[in-house]
Design an enzyme around this catalytic site. Sequence first.
Site, PDB file in Angstrom:
ATOM      1  N   ASP A  34       0.495  -0.894   0.567  1.00 13.72           N
ATOM      2  CA  ASP A  34       0.330  -0.017   0.380  1.00 13.72           C
ATOM      3  C   ASP A  34       0.878   1.124   0.245  1.00 13.72           C
ATOM      4  O   ASP A  34       1.331   0.955   0.609  1.00 13.72           O
ATOM      5  CB  ASP A  34      -0.923  -0.080   1.728  1.00 13.72           C
ATOM      6  CG  ASP A  34      -1.996   1.021   1.555  1.00 13.72           C
ATOM      7  OD1 ASP A  34      -2.122   1.554   0.422  1.00 13.72           O
ATOM      8  OD2 ASP A  34      -2.784   1.018   2.008  1.00 13.72           O
ATOM      9  N   HIS A  51       2.707   3.711  -8.847  1.00  9.54           N
ATOM     10  CA  HIS A  51       1.962   1.813  -8.946  1.00  9.54           C
ATOM     11  C   HIS A  51       3.191   1.757 -10.182  1.00  9.54           C
ATOM     12  O   HIS A  51       3.665   0.252 -10.207  1.00  9.54           O
ATOM     13  CB  HIS A  51       1.208   2.061  -9.998  1.00  9.54           C
ATOM     14  CG  HIS A  51      -0.237   2.057  -8.814  1.00  9.54           C
ATOM     15  ND1 HIS A  51      -0.769   1.998  -8.459  1.00  9.54           N
ATOM     16  CD2 HIS A  51      -1.503   3.091  -9.383  1.00  9.54           C
ATOM     17  CE1 HIS A  51      -1.650   2.116  -7.423  1.00  9.54           C
ATOM     18  NE2 HIS A  51      -1.984   2.956  -8.216  1.00  9.54           N
ATOM     19  N   LEU A 145      10.106 -21.510  -4.205  1.00 10.36           N
ATOM     20  CA  LEU A 145       8.910 -20.272  -4.131  1.00 10.36           C
ATOM     21  C   LEU A 145       8.101 -20.278  -4.651  1.00 10.36           C
ATOM     22  O   LEU A 145       7.883 -19.608  -5.398  1.00 10.36           O
ATOM     23  CB  LEU A 145       9.514 -18.854  -4.670  1.00 10.36           C
ATOM     24  CG  LEU A 145       8.458 -17.356  -3.718  1.00 10.36           C
ATOM     25  CD1 LEU A 145       8.286 -17.589  -2.205  1.00 10.36           C
ATOM     26  CD2 LEU A 145       9.078 -16.217  -3.757  1.00 10.36           C
TER      27      LEU A 145
HETATM   28  C1  IPE Z   1      -5.115  -2.960   0.007  1.00  7.57           C
HETATM   29  O1  IPE Z   1      -5.295  -1.569  -0.787  1.00  7.57           O
HETATM   30  C2  IPE Z   1      -5.716  -3.731  -1.134  1.00  7.57           C
HETATM   31  C3  IPE Z   1      -4.357  -3.618  -1.901  1.00  7.57           C
HETATM   32  C4  IPE Z   1      -2.975  -3.308  -1.860  1.00  7.57           C
HETATM   33  C5  IPE Z   1      -3.895  -4.551  -3.706  1.00  7.57           C
HETATM   34  P1  IPE Z   1      -6.214  -0.344  -0.509  1.00  7.57           P
HETATM   35  O2  IPE Z   1      -5.777   0.943  -0.532  1.00  7.57           O
HETATM   36  O3  IPE Z   1      -7.345  -0.739  -1.592  1.00  7.57           O
HETATM   37  O4  IPE Z   1      -6.491  -0.909   1.297  1.00  7.57           O
HETATM   38  P2  IPE Z   1      -8.214   0.687   2.093  1.00  7.57           P
HETATM   39  O5  IPE Z   1      -9.026   1.067   1.221  1.00  7.57           O
HETATM   40  O6  IPE Z   1      -7.286   1.693   2.183  1.00  7.57           O
HETATM   41  O7  IPE Z   1      -8.681   0.073   3.063  1.00  7.57           O
HETATM   42  C1  IPE Z   2      -1.754   0.364  -3.305  1.00 13.34           C
HETATM   43  O1  IPE Z   2      -1.500   2.161  -3.443  1.00 13.34           O
HETATM   44  C2  IPE Z   2      -1.969  -0.488  -5.222  1.00 13.34           C
HETATM   45  C3  IPE Z   2      -3.407  -0.783  -5.447  1.00 13.34           C
HETATM   46  C4  IPE Z   2      -4.391  -0.459  -4.547  1.00 13.34           C
HETATM   47  C5  IPE Z   2      -2.839  -1.143  -5.999  1.00 13.34           C
HETATM   48  P1  IPE Z   2      -2.921   2.397  -3.083  1.00 13.34           P
HETATM   49  O2  IPE Z   2      -3.061   3.354  -4.509  1.00 13.34           O
HETATM   50  O3  IPE Z   2      -3.681   1.675  -2.281  1.00 13.34           O
HETATM   51  O4  IPE Z   2      -2.033   3.894  -2.370  1.00 13.34           O
HETATM   52  P2  IPE Z   2      -2.658   5.274  -1.738  1.00 13.34           P
HETATM   53  O5  IPE Z   2      -3.024   4.272  -0.491  1.00 13.34           O
HETATM   54  O6  IPE Z   2      -3.597   5.841  -2.251  1.00 13.34           O
HETATM   55  O7  IPE Z   2      -1.309   5.930  -1.661  1.00 13.34           O
HETATM   56 MG    MG Z   3      -4.042   2.586  -0.463  1.00 14.37          MG
END
Ligand code: IPE
Ligand code: IPE
Ligand code: MG
Length: 253
Positions: A34, A51, A145
Site C-alpha cells: 500500500d 504504481h 517459492l
Molecule cells: C488494499 O489497499 C488492497 C491492495 C493493496 C491491493 P487499499 O489501498 O485498496 O486499501 P484501503 O482502501 O486503504 O483500505
Molecule cells: C497500493 O497503493 C496499490 C493498490 C491498491 C493496487 P495505493 O494505490 O492504494 O496507494 P495509496 O494508498 O492511495 O497511497
Molecule cells: Mg491504498
Amino acid sequence: MGVIADIIFRRRHTDVYSRVDKERLPRHVAVIMDGNGRWAKRRMLPRSAGHRAGVERVRTIVRMSSDIGVKYLTLFAFSTENWKRPADEVGTLMKLLLEYLAKELDELNEKNVRIRTFGDLSKLPEKVKAEIDRAVKTTEQNTGLTLNMAINYGGRSDIADAVRRIVADGLRTDEIDEACISRYLSTAGEPDPDLLIRTSGEMRISNFLLYQLAYAEFYFTDTLWPDFDEWEYLKALDCFARRDRRFGGIGGK
Ligand code: IPE
Ligand code: IPE
Ligand code: MG
C-alpha cells in the site's frame, strides 16, 4: 546492467541476505502493498508513476523471498474493492500486471518459482487472463517459492466461495471442520501466513486473507510500498524473528 552497477547490486544483496536469520524465517509471508498513490503525490507525479515504482518493489521482494528461502509469498495486487477506483487507474494496474508477468516470467521460471493466483479472474481483461494463464501453466511444476498473486481478491468472497463449493460438493455437516474449510479456500494446500506486512501506515486488513490470518504476526510500517526495499524487508523479518508466538498457549521464549 553495467558492470559497476552489477557489482554494487551484488555487494548490496550479499550484505542484506547474509543478515537474514534463516532459523527463524517465516514460511509464508503475505503483503498488503500500500502507498503507491501517496508516494507519487509527494513527488507531484501521477498515481500511475507510483504504481510503476511499486512494481519495482514487487521484483525486489519476490527475488529476495526466493533467494533467502521463504516458501510462500502472497501479494495483494488488486482487491475486490479496487474496482471503485477511476477506470484509467484500474487500467494502469491491469497493464502493469500484464507487463510484470510478461517481463518476469522467464526469470521467475529459472528461479523455480511457482506462480498461483487467488481471486476471481473472470472479470479481468482477456489479455491479462491469458498472460496469467501462461505464467501459471509454465511454472506449475516448479518447487521453489510459491508466489500467490491476489487479484480481484477479497477475504469475504474467498470464504463465501468456499461455502458455496462445500455445499455443491454435498459435504455432510460432520465433515465440515476448520481443516475442511482451509481446503476450500484459495490457500488450499498451503500453510497459513506467518507474517503479514502492510506498508504505508494503514493498520487494517482491507478484506485480505481473513480466515488465514488468524495467527499471523502483523508488521505495520509507515514506509510506502515503492520505498520498501531489501533493507525494509529485512527489518520486517528481523521483527518477526523476535516475536514470541504463543498460539493461545503460554509461550516458550
Ligand atoms: C488494499 O489497499 C488492497 C491492495 C493493496 C491491493 P487499499 O489501498 O485498496 O486499501 P484501503 O482502501 O486503504 O483500505
Ligand atoms: C497500493 O497503493 C496499490 C493498490 C491498491 C493496487 P495505493 O494505490 O492504494 O496507494 P495509496 O494508498 O492511495 O497511497
Ligand atoms: Mg491504498
